[in-house]
Design a protein around this motif. Sequence first.
Motif, PDB file in Angstrom:
ATOM      1  N   MET A 150       1.888  16.198   7.719  1.00 46.95           N
ATOM      2  CA  MET A 150       1.080  15.216   6.034  1.00 46.95           C
ATOM      3  C   MET A 150       1.694  14.046   5.687  1.00 46.95           C
ATOM      4  O   MET A 150       3.332  13.746   6.331  1.00 46.95           O
ATOM      5  N   ASP A 151       1.287  13.569   4.909  1.00 51.12           N
ATOM      6  CA  ASP A 151       1.405  11.754   5.329  1.00 51.12           C
ATOM      7  C   ASP A 151       1.261  11.676   2.996  1.00 51.12           C
ATOM      8  O   ASP A 151       0.234  11.457   2.763  1.00 51.12           O
ATOM      9  N   ILE A 152       2.624  11.924   2.303  1.00 48.66           N
ATOM     10  CA  ILE A 152       2.143  12.194   0.925  1.00 48.66           C
ATOM     11  C   ILE A 152       3.179  10.884   0.376  1.00 48.66           C
ATOM     12  O   ILE A 152       3.999  10.382   0.790  1.00 48.66           O
ATOM     13  N   THR A 153       3.103  10.211  -0.059  1.00 51.21           N
ATOM     14  CA  THR A 153       3.618   8.600  -1.024  1.00 51.21           C
ATOM     15  C   THR A 153       3.805   9.666  -2.579  1.00 51.21           C
ATOM     16  O   THR A 153       2.808  10.218  -3.179  1.00 51.21           O
ATOM     17  N   ILE A 154       5.107   9.107  -2.774  1.00 52.68           N
ATOM     18  CA  ILE A 154       4.803   9.173  -4.643  1.00 52.68           C
ATOM     19  C   ILE A 154       3.686   7.645  -5.438  1.00 52.68           C
ATOM     20  O   ILE A 154       3.682   6.550  -5.236  1.00 52.68           O
ATOM     21  N   HIS A 155       2.690   7.992  -6.080  1.00 54.34           N
ATOM     22  CA  HIS A 155       1.838   7.165  -6.420  1.00 54.34           C
ATOM     23  C   HIS A 155       2.144   6.460  -7.641  1.00 54.34           C
ATOM     24  O   HIS A 155       2.664   5.931  -8.116  1.00 54.34           O
ATOM     25  N   THR A 156       2.293   7.885  -8.579  1.00 49.66           N
ATOM     26  CA  THR A 156       2.405   8.084 -10.172  1.00 49.66           C
ATOM     27  C   THR A 156       3.525   8.639 -11.297  1.00 49.66           C
ATOM     28  O   THR A 156       3.142   9.857 -10.731  1.00 49.66           O
TER      29      THR A 156
ATOM     30  N   ARG B  92      -0.827  -2.727 -14.984  1.00 50.58           N
ATOM     31  CA  ARG B  92      -1.301  -2.172 -14.324  1.00 50.58           C
ATOM     32  C   ARG B  92      -2.435  -2.203 -14.868  1.00 50.58           C
ATOM     33  O   ARG B  92      -3.765  -2.295 -14.466  1.00 50.58           O
ATOM     34  N   SER B  93      -2.053  -1.198 -16.308  1.00 50.84           N
ATOM     35  CA  SER B  93      -3.780  -1.215 -16.729  1.00 50.84           C
ATOM     36  C   SER B  93      -3.304  -0.679 -18.104  1.00 50.84           C
ATOM     37  O   SER B  93      -1.886  -0.654 -18.517  1.00 50.84           O
ATOM     38  N   ASP B  94      -3.954  -0.799 -19.278  1.00 44.31           N
ATOM     39  CA  ASP B  94      -3.313  -0.708 -20.756  1.00 44.31           C
ATOM     40  C   ASP B  94      -4.842   0.247 -21.480  1.00 44.31           C
ATOM     41  O   ASP B  94      -5.767  -1.407 -21.853  1.00 44.31           O
TER      42      ASP B  94
ATOM     43  N   VAL C 123       2.798   0.807 -15.823  1.00 42.49           N
ATOM     44  CA  VAL C 123       3.417  -0.091 -14.944  1.00 42.49           C
ATOM     45  C   VAL C 123       4.222   0.125 -13.917  1.00 42.49           C
ATOM     46  O   VAL C 123       4.183   0.886 -13.720  1.00 42.49           O
ATOM     47  N   GLY C 124       4.214  -1.108 -13.206  1.00 38.79           N
ATOM     48  CA  GLY C 124       4.878  -0.899 -11.873  1.00 38.79           C
ATOM     49  C   GLY C 124       5.824  -1.844 -11.283  1.00 38.79           C
ATOM     50  O   GLY C 124       6.107  -3.041 -11.803  1.00 38.79           O
ATOM     51  N   PRO C 125       6.526  -1.748 -10.156  1.00 41.43           N
ATOM     52  CA  PRO C 125       7.038  -2.605  -9.721  1.00 41.43           C
ATOM     53  C   PRO C 125       6.542  -3.917  -9.334  1.00 41.43           C
ATOM     54  O   PRO C 125       5.868  -3.718  -8.269  1.00 41.43           O
ATOM     55  N   VAL C 126       6.784  -5.167  -9.370  1.00 34.80           N
ATOM     56  CA  VAL C 126       6.018  -6.440  -8.758  1.00 34.80           C
ATOM     57  C   VAL C 126       6.198  -5.853  -7.020  1.00 34.80           C
ATOM     58  O   VAL C 126       6.974  -5.332  -6.670  1.00 34.80           O
ATOM     59  N   GLY C 127       5.186  -5.645  -6.266  1.00 31.28           N
ATOM     60  CA  GLY C 127       5.217  -6.335  -4.897  1.00 31.28           C
ATOM     61  C   GLY C 127       4.927  -4.741  -4.962  1.00 31.28           C
ATOM     62  O   GLY C 127       4.928  -4.701  -3.624  1.00 31.28           O
ATOM     63  N   GLN C 128       4.956  -3.588  -5.340  1.00 26.64           N
ATOM     64  CA  GLN C 128       4.421  -2.248  -5.222  1.00 26.64           C
ATOM     65  C   GLN C 128       3.694  -1.681  -5.831  1.00 26.64           C
ATOM     66  O   GLN C 128       3.858  -1.097  -6.603  1.00 26.64           O
ATOM     67  N   PRO C 129       2.296  -2.443  -5.091  1.00 28.84           N
ATOM     68  CA  PRO C 129       1.226  -1.806  -6.150  1.00 28.84           C
ATOM     69  C   PRO C 129       1.024  -0.697  -5.910  1.00 28.84           C
ATOM     70  O   PRO C 129       0.061   0.231  -6.610  1.00 28.84           O
TER      71      PRO C 129
END
Length: 136
Positions: A1-7, A31-33, A44-50
Amino acid sequence: MDITIHTTALPHEDPDASLAFYRDVLGFEVRSDVGQGRMRWITVGPVGQPGTSILLSPPAVDPGITEAERRTITEMMAKGTYGWILLATPNLDALFEKVQAGDVEVVQEPTDQPYGIRDCAFRDPAGNLVRVQQLR
């Protein structure tokens, strides 16, 4: 399984104060408001880690939450025991100096922990605990 933490989500009481903290103090990009007034969902998120984000959202807006649960959430936020996040940086001391220069409640100054990490902790404007570890 390929899982990432998105939000991950953290509650806010004052969207402008939370936005200023995460954008101006921690350097995250917006990223959005969406929404208006206190009913805003800000990503919001870290720059370079979309692919990794924090959703700053109004607390207890889920229609499935009871009034008693809303009161509990409000009480826990007021005590700073509801939301928290663990971040990491290669330069903990520089980050701590920047955070401390703002009007932020410091919970723990940078400390070498007996279990092998160096970290610090503070609260964001909504009272959420933000703990930051030194990357090694």
